[in-house]
Design a protein around this motif. Structure first.
Motif, PDB file in Angstrom:
ATOM      1  N   GLU A 117     115.917  79.127   4.602  1.00 42.48           N
ATOM      2  CA  GLU A 117     117.308  78.698   4.523  1.00 42.48           C
ATOM      3  C   GLU A 117     117.966  79.377   3.334  1.00 42.48           C
ATOM      4  O   GLU A 117     117.427  79.322   2.225  1.00 42.48           O
ATOM      5  N   CYS A 130     117.406  66.540   3.431  1.00 46.27           N
ATOM      6  CA  CYS A 130     115.971  66.572   3.756  1.00 46.27           C
ATOM      7  C   CYS A 130     115.464  68.000   3.851  1.00 46.27           C
ATOM      8  O   CYS A 130     114.553  68.388   3.132  1.00 46.27           O
ATOM      9  N   GLY A 132     111.918  65.719   1.775  1.00 44.18           N
ATOM     10  CA  GLY A 132     111.390  66.920   2.431  1.00 44.18           C
ATOM     11  C   GLY A 132     111.819  66.969   3.889  1.00 44.18           C
ATOM     12  O   GLY A 132     112.334  65.987   4.440  1.00 44.18           O
ATOM     13  N   GLY A 133     111.585  68.100   4.526  1.00 47.33           N
ATOM     14  CA  GLY A 133     112.043  68.315   5.896  1.00 47.33           C
ATOM     15  C   GLY A 133     111.609  67.248   6.887  1.00 47.33           C
ATOM     16  O   GLY A 133     112.381  66.810   7.742  1.00 47.33           O
ATOM     17  N   VAL A 134     110.355  66.797   6.770  1.00 47.11           N
ATOM     18  CA  VAL A 134     109.819  65.808   7.709  1.00 47.11           C
ATOM     19  C   VAL A 134     110.471  64.431   7.494  1.00 47.11           C
ATOM     20  O   VAL A 134     110.438  63.568   8.379  1.00 47.11           O
ATOM     21  N   GLU A 179     110.222  65.264  17.907  1.00 49.01           N
ATOM     22  CA  GLU A 179     110.864  63.952  17.790  1.00 49.01           C
ATOM     23  C   GLU A 179     111.704  63.652  19.039  1.00 49.01           C
ATOM     24  O   GLU A 179     111.675  62.533  19.558  1.00 49.01           O
ATOM     25  N   GLY A 194     107.422  71.514   5.593  1.00 50.96           N
ATOM     26  CA  GLY A 194     106.648  72.518   6.302  1.00 50.96           C
ATOM     27  C   GLY A 194     105.574  73.142   5.427  1.00 50.96           C
ATOM     28  O   GLY A 194     104.574  73.663   5.926  1.00 50.96           O
ATOM     29  N   GLY A 195     105.767  73.086   4.120  1.00 53.09           N
ATOM     30  CA  GLY A 195     104.811  73.718   3.212  1.00 53.09           C
ATOM     31  C   GLY A 195     104.037  72.722   2.364  1.00 53.09           C
ATOM     32  O   GLY A 195     103.052  73.083   1.721  1.00 53.09           O
ATOM     33  N   ARG A 240     111.627  68.807  14.957  1.00 44.60           N
ATOM     34  CA  ARG A 240     112.787  68.200  15.610  1.00 44.60           C
ATOM     35  C   ARG A 240     112.576  68.086  17.122  1.00 44.60           C
ATOM     36  O   ARG A 240     112.873  67.062  17.729  1.00 44.60           O
ATOM     37  N   GLY A 267     104.544  68.919   8.181  1.00 45.51           N
ATOM     38  CA  GLY A 267     105.513  69.673   8.989  1.00 45.51           C
ATOM     39  C   GLY A 267     104.815  70.726   9.840  1.00 45.51           C
ATOM     40  O   GLY A 267     105.169  70.955  11.002  1.00 45.51           O
ATOM     41  N   GLU A 268     103.792  71.359   9.237  1.00 41.44           N
ATOM     42  CA  GLU A 268     103.003  72.352   9.972  1.00 41.44           C
ATOM     43  C   GLU A 268     102.286  71.711  11.147  1.00 41.44           C
ATOM     44  O   GLU A 268     102.148  72.319  12.214  1.00 41.44           O
ATOM     45  N   HIS A 300     110.987  74.111  -6.712  1.00 44.93           N
ATOM     46  CA  HIS A 300     111.475  73.638  -5.413  1.00 44.93           C
ATOM     47  C   HIS A 300     111.159  72.154  -5.168  1.00 44.93           C
ATOM     48  O   HIS A 300     112.007  71.397  -4.675  1.00 44.93           O
TER      49      HIS A 300
HETATM   50  O1  KG4 Z   1     111.669  71.033   3.636  1.00 48.00           O
HETATM   51  P1  KG4 Z   1     111.729  71.992   4.778  1.00 48.00           P
HETATM   52  O2  KG4 Z   1     113.063  72.363   5.319  1.00 48.00           O
HETATM   53  O3  KG4 Z   1     111.054  73.341   4.408  1.00 48.00           O
HETATM   54  C1  KG4 Z   1     109.930  73.434   3.618  1.00 48.00           C
HETATM   55  O4  KG4 Z   1     110.074  73.398   2.367  1.00 48.00           O
HETATM   56  O5  KG4 Z   1     108.836  73.513   4.236  1.00 48.00           O
HETATM   57  O6  KG4 Z   1     110.794  71.390   5.951  1.00 48.00           O
HETATM   58  C2  KG4 Z   1     110.700  71.985   7.219  1.00 48.00           C
HETATM   59  C3  KG4 Z   1     109.706  71.207   8.052  1.00 48.00           C
HETATM   60  C4  KG4 Z   1     109.314  71.900   9.353  1.00 48.00           C
HETATM   61  O7  KG4 Z   1     107.917  71.850   9.500  1.00 48.00           O
HETATM   62  C5  KG4 Z   1     110.010  71.054  10.417  1.00 48.00           C
HETATM   63  O8  KG4 Z   1     109.344  71.059  11.659  1.00 48.00           O
HETATM   64  C6  KG4 Z   1     109.976  69.691   9.790  1.00 48.00           C
HETATM   65  O9  KG4 Z   1     110.259  69.921   8.428  1.00 48.00           O
HETATM   66  N1  KG4 Z   1     110.980  68.788  10.389  1.00 48.00           N
HETATM   67  C7  KG4 Z   1     110.673  67.657  11.074  1.00 48.00           C
HETATM   68  C8  KG4 Z   1     111.907  67.129  11.536  1.00 48.00           C
HETATM   69  N2  KG4 Z   1     112.911  67.946  11.107  1.00 48.00           N
HETATM   70  C9  KG4 Z   1     112.319  68.952  10.411  1.00 48.00           C
HETATM   71  N3  KG4 Z   1     109.502  67.072  11.326  1.00 48.00           N
HETATM   72  C10 KG4 Z   1     109.516  65.935  12.055  1.00 48.00           C
HETATM   73  N4  KG4 Z   1     110.644  65.368  12.546  1.00 48.00           N
HETATM   74  C11 KG4 Z   1     111.857  65.922  12.301  1.00 48.00           C
HETATM   75  N5  KG4 Z   1     112.970  65.352  12.773  1.00 48.00           N
END
Ligand code: KG4
Ligand code: ZN
Length: 341
Positions: free
Chosen positions: A24, A307, A276-278, A195, A148-149, A192, A174-175, A122
Protein backbone atom coordinates in the motif's frame (compact mmCIF):
# COMPACT_ATOMS: atom_id res chain seq x y z
CA UNK A 1 4.80 9.05 30.75
CA UNK A 2 1.69 9.75 32.75
CA UNK A 3 -0.90 7.70 30.85
CA UNK A 4 -3.75 10.00 31.86
CA UNK A 5 -2.16 13.05 30.29
CA UNK A 6 -0.74 11.51 27.17
CA UNK A 7 -2.71 13.55 24.68
CA UNK A 8 -1.44 16.88 26.13
CA UNK A 9 2.08 15.92 25.33
CA UNK A 10 1.59 14.90 21.77
CA UNK A 11 2.86 17.10 19.00
CA UNK A 12 0.61 20.06 18.21
CA UNK A 13 1.68 20.67 14.60
CA UNK A 14 0.81 19.02 11.26
CA UNK A 15 2.96 16.00 10.47
CA UNK A 16 3.18 14.41 7.04
CA UNK A 17 3.40 10.61 7.33
CA UNK A 18 4.39 8.15 4.61
CA UNK A 19 3.97 4.35 4.55
CA UNK A 20 5.34 2.13 1.75
CA UNK A 21 6.49 -0.99 3.61
CA UNK A 22 4.50 -3.53 1.59
CA UNK A 23 1.78 -3.20 -1.03
CA UNK A 24 0.00 0.00 0.00
CA UNK A 25 1.30 3.45 -0.90
CA UNK A 26 -0.10 5.73 1.75
CA UNK A 27 0.33 9.33 2.92
CA UNK A 28 -1.45 11.13 5.73
CA UNK A 29 -1.53 14.43 7.55
CA UNK A 30 -2.04 14.18 11.31
CA UNK A 31 -1.98 16.63 14.21
CA UNK A 32 -1.27 14.58 17.31
CA UNK A 33 -3.75 11.72 17.08
CA UNK A 34 -6.18 13.68 14.90
CA UNK A 35 -6.26 12.45 11.32
CA UNK A 36 -6.63 15.29 8.80
CA UNK A 37 -6.26 12.99 5.79
CA UNK A 38 -5.23 9.39 5.14
CA UNK A 39 -4.87 8.45 1.47
CA UNK A 40 -4.22 4.79 0.61
CA UNK A 41 -3.43 3.49 -2.86
CA UNK A 42 -3.56 -0.29 -2.88
CA UNK A 43 -1.56 -2.43 -5.30
CA UNK A 44 -4.06 -5.31 -5.12
CA UNK A 45 -4.68 -5.25 -8.89
CA UNK A 46 -0.95 -5.47 -9.58
CA UNK A 47 -0.27 -8.48 -7.32
CA UNK A 48 -3.57 -10.26 -7.94
CA UNK A 49 -2.33 -12.35 -10.85
CA UNK A 50 0.61 -13.70 -8.78
CA UNK A 51 -1.55 -14.38 -5.73
CA UNK A 52 0.91 -12.47 -3.53
CA UNK A 53 3.15 -9.41 -3.31
CA UNK A 54 6.04 -9.32 -5.82
CA UNK A 55 8.67 -7.13 -4.08
CA UNK A 56 10.25 -5.63 -7.21
CA UNK A 57 6.87 -4.78 -8.72
CA UNK A 58 5.75 -3.29 -5.39
CA UNK A 59 8.77 -0.96 -5.26
CA UNK A 60 8.20 0.25 -8.82
CA UNK A 61 4.54 0.93 -8.12
CA UNK A 62 5.48 2.95 -5.01
CA UNK A 63 7.85 5.05 -7.14
CA UNK A 64 4.96 5.97 -9.45
CA UNK A 65 2.41 6.59 -6.73
CA UNK A 66 4.27 8.20 -3.84
CA UNK A 67 4.35 11.88 -4.87
CA UNK A 68 0.78 12.04 -6.23
CA UNK A 69 -0.45 10.32 -3.04
CA UNK A 70 1.45 12.81 -0.86
CA UNK A 71 -0.05 15.69 -2.84
CA UNK A 72 -3.52 14.21 -2.43
CA UNK A 73 -3.02 13.83 1.34
CA UNK A 74 -1.99 17.50 1.61
CA UNK A 75 -4.94 18.61 -0.54
CA UNK A 76 -7.50 16.57 1.40
CA UNK A 77 -6.15 17.86 4.71
CA UNK A 78 -6.21 21.44 3.42
CA UNK A 79 -2.60 21.70 4.61
CA UNK A 80 -0.16 23.13 2.06
CA UNK A 81 3.39 21.73 2.18
CA UNK A 82 4.84 24.89 3.83
CA UNK A 83 2.60 24.24 6.88
CA UNK A 84 3.98 20.74 7.44
CA UNK A 85 6.33 20.75 10.45
CA UNK A 86 7.75 17.22 10.41
CA UNK A 87 7.91 14.14 8.17
CA UNK A 88 7.38 10.64 9.54
CA UNK A 89 8.03 7.49 7.53
CA UNK A 90 7.97 3.73 8.04
CA UNK A 91 11.60 2.64 7.78
CA UNK A 92 11.32 -0.84 9.37
CA UNK A 93 10.44 -3.70 9.01
CA UNK A 94 9.20 -4.48 5.50
CA UNK A 95 10.29 -5.05 1.92
CA UNK A 96 13.51 -3.09 1.60
CA UNK A 97 12.89 -1.86 -1.95
CA UNK A 98 9.39 -0.74 -1.02
CA UNK A 99 10.50 0.95 2.21
CA UNK A 100 13.28 2.80 0.37
CA UNK A 101 10.78 4.65 -1.81
CA UNK A 102 8.94 6.17 1.16
CA UNK A 103 12.14 6.83 3.10
CA UNK A 104 13.76 8.62 0.16
CA UNK A 105 10.68 10.76 -0.41
CA UNK A 106 10.53 11.61 3.32
CA UNK A 107 14.22 12.51 3.48
CA UNK A 108 13.98 14.75 0.42
CA UNK A 109 11.03 16.65 1.85
CA UNK A 110 12.57 17.01 5.32
CA UNK A 111 15.91 18.09 3.82
CA UNK A 112 14.53 20.65 1.39
CA UNK A 113 12.21 22.16 4.03
CA UNK A 114 14.66 21.88 6.96
CA UNK A 115 12.10 20.13 9.17
CA UNK A 116 12.47 17.09 11.44
CA UNK A 117 12.50 13.57 9.99
CA UNK A 118 11.41 10.54 12.00
CA UNK A 119 11.65 6.85 11.05
CA UNK A 120 8.86 4.75 12.57
CA UNK A 121 8.56 1.01 13.26
CA UNK A 122 5.62 -0.34 11.26
CA UNK A 123 4.27 -2.35 14.20
CA UNK A 124 4.35 0.67 16.53
CA UNK A 125 2.04 2.28 13.96
CA UNK A 126 -0.37 -0.68 14.14
CA UNK A 127 -0.14 -0.73 17.97
CA UNK A 128 -1.07 2.95 18.29
CA UNK A 129 -3.85 2.89 15.68
CA UNK A 130 -6.27 2.41 18.59
CA UNK A 131 -5.25 5.88 19.89
CA UNK A 132 -6.61 7.72 16.84
CA UNK A 133 -8.79 10.77 17.50
CA UNK A 134 -7.77 11.17 21.15
CA UNK A 135 -9.02 7.72 22.07
CA UNK A 136 -7.28 6.54 25.23
CA UNK A 137 -6.61 2.91 26.07
CA UNK A 138 -5.47 2.19 29.65
CA UNK A 139 -1.93 0.91 30.27
CA UNK A 140 -0.88 -1.83 30.50
CA UNK A 141 -2.93 -3.40 27.76
CA UNK A 142 -2.47 -6.44 25.58
CA UNK A 143 -2.47 -5.89 21.83
CA UNK A 144 -3.03 -8.63 19.30
CA UNK A 145 -1.34 -7.62 16.05
CA UNK A 146 -2.69 -9.82 13.25
CA UNK A 147 -1.68 -9.02 9.69
CA UNK A 148 -0.28 -10.58 6.55
CA UNK A 149 3.25 -10.45 7.94
CA UNK A 150 2.77 -10.59 11.71
CA UNK A 151 0.91 -12.34 14.50
CA UNK A 152 2.11 -10.98 17.82
CA UNK A 153 0.82 -10.60 21.35
CA UNK A 154 2.31 -7.41 22.76
CA UNK A 155 2.11 -6.00 26.27
CA UNK A 156 1.86 -2.23 25.86
CA UNK A 157 3.02 -0.77 29.19
CA UNK A 158 3.16 2.78 27.87
CA UNK A 159 3.92 4.68 24.69
CA UNK A 160 7.15 3.19 23.40
CA UNK A 161 7.21 0.45 26.07
CA UNK A 162 6.44 -2.85 24.42
CA UNK A 163 7.08 -6.48 25.22
CA UNK A 164 6.26 -9.26 22.76
CA UNK A 165 4.97 -12.25 24.74
CA UNK A 166 3.73 -14.38 21.84
CA UNK A 167 4.43 -14.64 18.14
CA UNK A 168 3.97 -17.02 15.24
CA UNK A 169 6.62 -19.64 14.69
CA UNK A 170 5.72 -20.03 11.00
CA UNK A 171 2.91 -18.32 9.00
CA UNK A 172 1.11 -15.18 10.09
CA UNK A 173 -2.68 -15.26 10.63
CA UNK A 174 -3.26 -13.20 7.46
CA UNK A 175 -1.05 -15.59 5.51
CA UNK A 176 -3.13 -18.52 6.80
CA UNK A 177 -6.24 -16.79 5.44
CA UNK A 178 -4.50 -15.91 2.16
CA UNK A 179 -2.99 -19.37 1.53
CA UNK A 180 -6.21 -21.23 2.38
CA UNK A 181 -8.22 -18.87 0.17
CA UNK A 182 -5.84 -19.62 -2.68
CA UNK A 183 -6.36 -23.37 -2.25
CA UNK A 184 -10.13 -22.76 -2.43
CA UNK A 185 -9.66 -20.71 -5.61
CA UNK A 186 -10.88 -17.51 -3.92
CA UNK A 187 -9.63 -14.12 -5.13
CA UNK A 188 -6.58 -12.36 -3.65
CA UNK A 189 -6.25 -10.97 -1.01
CA UNK A 190 -7.71 -14.02 0.66
CA UNK A 191 -8.77 -12.64 4.05
CA UNK A 192 -11.61 -10.54 2.76
CA UNK A 193 -12.90 -13.13 0.25
CA UNK A 194 -12.70 -15.83 2.92
CA UNK A 195 -14.83 -13.70 5.25
CA UNK A 196 -17.41 -13.16 2.48
CA UNK A 197 -17.60 -16.89 1.70
CA UNK A 198 -17.72 -17.84 5.38
CA UNK A 199 -20.88 -15.81 5.87
CA UNK A 200 -23.69 -18.35 6.35
CA UNK A 201 -21.34 -21.35 6.10
CA UNK A 202 -21.13 -24.09 8.74
CA UNK A 203 -17.93 -23.47 10.80
CA UNK A 204 -18.05 -26.96 12.34
CA UNK A 205 -18.39 -28.90 9.07
CA UNK A 206 -14.65 -29.49 8.59
CA UNK A 207 -12.62 -29.83 11.81
CA UNK A 208 -9.19 -28.19 11.42
CA UNK A 209 -6.11 -28.11 13.69
CA UNK A 210 -5.44 -25.04 15.87
CA UNK A 211 -1.67 -25.41 16.14
CA UNK A 212 0.16 -25.12 19.45
CA UNK A 213 -1.48 -25.91 22.81
CA UNK A 214 -3.67 -23.30 24.44
CA UNK A 215 -1.27 -22.45 27.30
CA UNK A 216 1.57 -21.78 24.84
CA UNK A 217 1.39 -18.12 23.77
CA UNK A 218 3.07 -18.73 20.42
CA UNK A 219 1.13 -19.46 17.26
CA UNK A 220 1.59 -21.98 14.46
CA UNK A 221 -0.52 -21.94 11.31
CA UNK A 222 1.44 -24.30 9.06
CA UNK A 223 -0.55 -27.35 10.23
CA UNK A 224 -3.76 -25.58 9.29
CA UNK A 225 -2.43 -24.89 5.80
CA UNK A 226 -1.48 -28.57 5.35
CA UNK A 227 -4.89 -29.70 6.62
CA UNK A 228 -6.64 -27.34 4.20
CA UNK A 229 -4.57 -28.73 1.31
CA UNK A 230 -5.50 -32.28 2.32
CA UNK A 231 -9.14 -31.28 2.64
CA UNK A 232 -9.24 -29.91 -0.91
CA UNK A 233 -7.59 -33.12 -2.17
CA UNK A 234 -9.87 -35.56 -0.33
CA UNK A 235 -13.12 -33.65 -0.94
CA UNK A 236 -12.38 -32.53 -4.49
CA UNK A 237 -15.52 -31.28 -6.26
CA UNK A 238 -17.64 -32.20 -3.23
CA UNK A 239 -15.98 -29.52 -1.09
CA UNK A 240 -18.41 -26.85 0.09
CA UNK A 241 -16.39 -23.64 -0.23
CA UNK A 242 -18.80 -21.83 2.10
CA UNK A 243 -18.47 -24.43 4.87
CA UNK A 244 -14.72 -24.76 4.29
CA UNK A 245 -14.24 -20.97 4.48
CA UNK A 246 -16.36 -20.83 7.63
CA UNK A 247 -14.30 -23.69 9.13
CA UNK A 248 -10.97 -22.00 8.35
CA UNK A 249 -12.19 -18.69 9.75
CA UNK A 250 -13.48 -20.45 12.85
CA UNK A 251 -10.13 -22.23 13.40
CA UNK A 252 -8.13 -18.99 13.04
CA UNK A 253 -10.51 -16.84 15.08
CA UNK A 254 -10.73 -19.32 17.94
CA UNK A 255 -6.98 -19.81 18.27
CA UNK A 256 -6.39 -16.05 18.17
CA UNK A 257 -9.09 -15.51 20.80
CA UNK A 258 -7.97 -18.31 23.14
CA UNK A 259 -4.33 -17.25 23.21
CA UNK A 260 -5.16 -13.58 23.61
CA UNK A 261 -7.35 -14.34 26.61
CA UNK A 262 -4.69 -16.61 28.06
CA UNK A 263 -2.01 -13.88 27.70
CA UNK A 264 -4.34 -11.21 29.14
CA UNK A 265 -4.90 -13.35 32.23
CA UNK A 266 -1.22 -14.24 32.62
CA UNK A 267 -0.05 -10.63 32.38
CA UNK A 268 -2.98 -9.05 34.26
CA UNK A 269 -3.57 -6.25 31.76
CA UNK A 270 -6.35 -3.65 31.96
CA UNK A 271 -7.58 -3.93 28.38
CA UNK A 272 -7.26 -5.83 25.11
CA UNK A 273 -6.76 -4.27 21.68
CA UNK A 274 -6.88 -5.74 18.18
CA UNK A 275 -4.92 -4.21 15.30
CA UNK A 276 -3.54 -5.07 11.83
CA UNK A 277 -5.12 -6.17 8.55
CA UNK A 278 -6.86 -9.23 10.01
CA UNK A 279 -8.50 -6.95 12.62
CA UNK A 280 -10.91 -6.01 9.81
CA UNK A 281 -12.47 -9.48 10.23
CA UNK A 282 -15.89 -9.01 11.85
CA UNK A 283 -16.01 -12.50 13.30
CA UNK A 284 -12.64 -11.91 15.05
CA UNK A 285 -13.74 -8.49 16.35
CA UNK A 286 -16.93 -10.02 17.80
CA UNK A 287 -15.14 -13.03 19.27
CA UNK A 288 -12.49 -10.92 21.04
CA UNK A 289 -15.06 -8.40 22.25
CA UNK A 290 -17.14 -11.18 23.83
CA UNK A 291 -14.10 -12.94 25.33
CA UNK A 292 -12.76 -9.66 26.80
CA UNK A 293 -16.04 -8.83 28.43
CA UNK A 294 -16.22 -12.35 29.87
CA UNK A 295 -12.96 -11.76 31.75
CA UNK A 296 -13.97 -8.22 32.72
CA UNK A 297 -11.60 -6.32 30.42
CA UNK A 298 -12.39 -3.47 28.07
CA UNK A 299 -11.82 -4.13 24.38
CA UNK A 300 -10.77 -1.81 21.60
CA UNK A 301 -10.37 -2.81 17.96
CA UNK A 302 -8.60 -0.45 15.56
CA UNK A 303 -11.06 1.63 13.49
CA UNK A 304 -11.75 -0.27 10.25
CA UNK A 305 -10.02 2.33 8.08
CA UNK A 306 -6.85 1.93 10.15
CA UNK A 307 -6.65 -1.88 10.08
CA UNK A 308 -4.85 -2.40 6.79
CA UNK A 309 -1.58 -0.60 6.20
CA UNK A 310 -1.93 3.18 6.25
CA UNK A 311 0.17 6.27 6.93
CA UNK A 312 -2.13 7.80 9.57
CA UNK A 313 -1.07 5.21 12.15
CA UNK A 314 2.58 6.03 11.35
CA UNK A 315 1.85 9.73 11.95
CA UNK A 316 0.14 8.95 15.27
CA UNK A 317 3.13 6.89 16.41
CA UNK A 318 5.47 9.67 15.27
CA UNK A 319 3.67 12.45 17.11
CA UNK A 320 4.47 11.12 20.56
CA UNK A 321 8.08 10.41 19.64
CA UNK A 322 8.56 13.86 18.08
CA UNK A 323 6.97 15.41 21.18
CA UNK A 324 9.61 13.65 23.26
CA UNK A 325 12.27 15.22 21.06
CA UNK A 326 13.20 12.19 19.00
CA UNK A 327 14.55 12.82 15.49
CA UNK A 328 16.15 10.68 12.77
CA UNK A 329 19.32 11.63 10.91
CA UNK A 330 19.44 11.90 7.11
CA UNK A 331 21.30 8.60 6.92
CA UNK A 332 18.19 6.83 8.27
CA UNK A 333 18.31 3.23 7.01
CA UNK A 334 15.65 0.79 5.86
CA UNK A 335 15.54 -2.56 7.69
CA UNK A 336 13.80 -5.75 6.50
CA UNK A 337 13.62 -7.02 10.11
CA UNK A 338 13.69 -5.00 13.31
CA UNK A 339 12.59 -5.55 16.91
CA UNK A 340 10.03 -3.22 18.44
CA UNK A 341 10.17 -0.31 18.94
O1 KG4 B 1 -1.80 -5.07 7.90
P1 KG4 B 1 -1.93 -5.52 6.48
O2 KG4 B 1 -2.63 -4.62 5.52
O3 KG4 B 1 -0.54 -5.77 5.85
C1 KG4 B 1 0.52 -6.32 6.54
O4 KG4 B 1 1.22 -5.56 7.26
O5 KG4 B 1 0.67 -7.56 6.41
O6 KG4 B 1 -2.63 -6.97 6.51
C2 KG4 B 1 -3.01 -7.65 5.33
C3 KG4 B 1 -3.58 -9.00 5.71
C4 KG4 B 1 -3.78 -9.94 4.52
O7 KG4 B 1 -3.28 -11.21 4.85
C5 KG4 B 1 -5.30 -9.97 4.36
O8 KG4 B 1 -5.77 -11.17 3.81
C6 KG4 B 1 -5.76 -9.80 5.78
O9 KG4 B 1 -4.88 -8.84 6.32
N1 KG4 B 1 -7.16 -9.34 5.85
C7 KG4 B 1 -8.17 -10.06 6.39
C8 KG4 B 1 -9.35 -9.30 6.20
N2 KG4 B 1 -9.01 -8.14 5.55
C9 KG4 B 1 -7.67 -8.19 5.35
N3 KG4 B 1 -8.18 -11.24 7.01
C10 KG4 B 1 -9.36 -11.71 7.45
N4 KG4 B 1 -10.54 -11.06 7.29
C11 KG4 B 1 -10.58 -9.84 6.68
N5 KG4 B 1 -11.73 -9.19 6.55
ZN1 ZN C 1 0.88 -3.90 8.52
Amino acid sequence: LDPGRVSDRWFQHPILAIETSCDETSAAVVVGTTIKSNVISSQIKLHEKWGGVVPEAAARAHVEAVLPIIQQALDEAGTPMPDIEAVAVTNRPGLVGALSVGVTAAKSIAYSRSIPLLGVHHLEGHLLSTFADDNEVPFSHLALIASGGHTELVIVRGLGEYEIVGHTIDDAAGEAFDKSARLFGLPYPGGRSMEEQADGGNPLRYPLPKGLAKDNLHFSFSGLKTAVLRLTQTEGEALSIRDAAASVQHAIVSVLTEKTVSAAETYRVKAITLVGGVAANVSLRKSLAAASSQIGLSFQAAPLKLCTDNAAMIGIAASHRLAKGERSAFDLETLPNADLP
